[in-house]
Design a protein around this motif. Sequence first.
Motif, mmCIF file in Angstrom:
data_model
loop_
_atom_site.group_PDB
_atom_site.id
_atom_site.type_symbol
_atom_site.label_atom_id
_atom_site.label_comp_id
_atom_site.label_asym_id
_atom_site.label_seq_id
_atom_site.Cartn_x
_atom_site.Cartn_y
_atom_site.Cartn_z
ATOM 1 N N CYS A 7 8.734 48.632 40.402
ATOM 2 C CA CYS A 7 10.088 48.120 40.188
ATOM 3 C C CYS A 7 11.074 49.255 40.451
ATOM 4 O O CYS A 7 10.922 50.356 39.916
ATOM 5 C CB CYS A 7 10.242 47.598 38.765
ATOM 6 N N CYS A 27 11.393 45.799 45.271
ATOM 7 C CA CYS A 27 10.898 44.907 44.221
ATOM 8 C C CYS A 27 11.624 45.148 42.906
ATOM 9 O O CYS A 27 11.862 46.286 42.519
ATOM 10 C CB CYS A 27 9.415 45.147 43.998
ATOM 11 N N ILE A 28 11.947 44.040 42.235
ATOM 12 C CA ILE A 28 12.495 44.077 40.885
ATOM 13 C C ILE A 28 11.552 43.235 40.033
ATOM 14 O O ILE A 28 11.322 42.068 40.342
ATOM 15 C CB ILE A 28 13.922 43.520 40.839
ATOM 16 N N CYS A 29 11.009 43.833 38.982
ATOM 17 C CA CYS A 29 10.026 43.126 38.153
ATOM 18 C C CYS A 29 10.673 41.944 37.432
ATOM 19 O O CYS A 29 11.893 41.857 37.281
ATOM 20 C CB CYS A 29 9.373 44.074 37.159
#
Length: 61
Positions: A7, A27-29
């Motif tokens: 992330c 990516c972002i969790c």
Amino acid sequence: MKKASQCVLCQSKIKEDNLGIVVLGKCICADCEQKITHLAGDDPAYDFYKGGLKKIWFNEA
């Protein structure tokens, strides 16, 4: 097994099959996505997430 990603906001390891969102290939969790969607402008964490998202848009992450 899917490749693990990180992330860009909280730096936690995440699997590609359990991503929150992907912005410009970053990516972002799911946890950070949840926090962002419920964040108010006066929340103390607002500046942290705003800064993290700016890094994505300006390709600094």
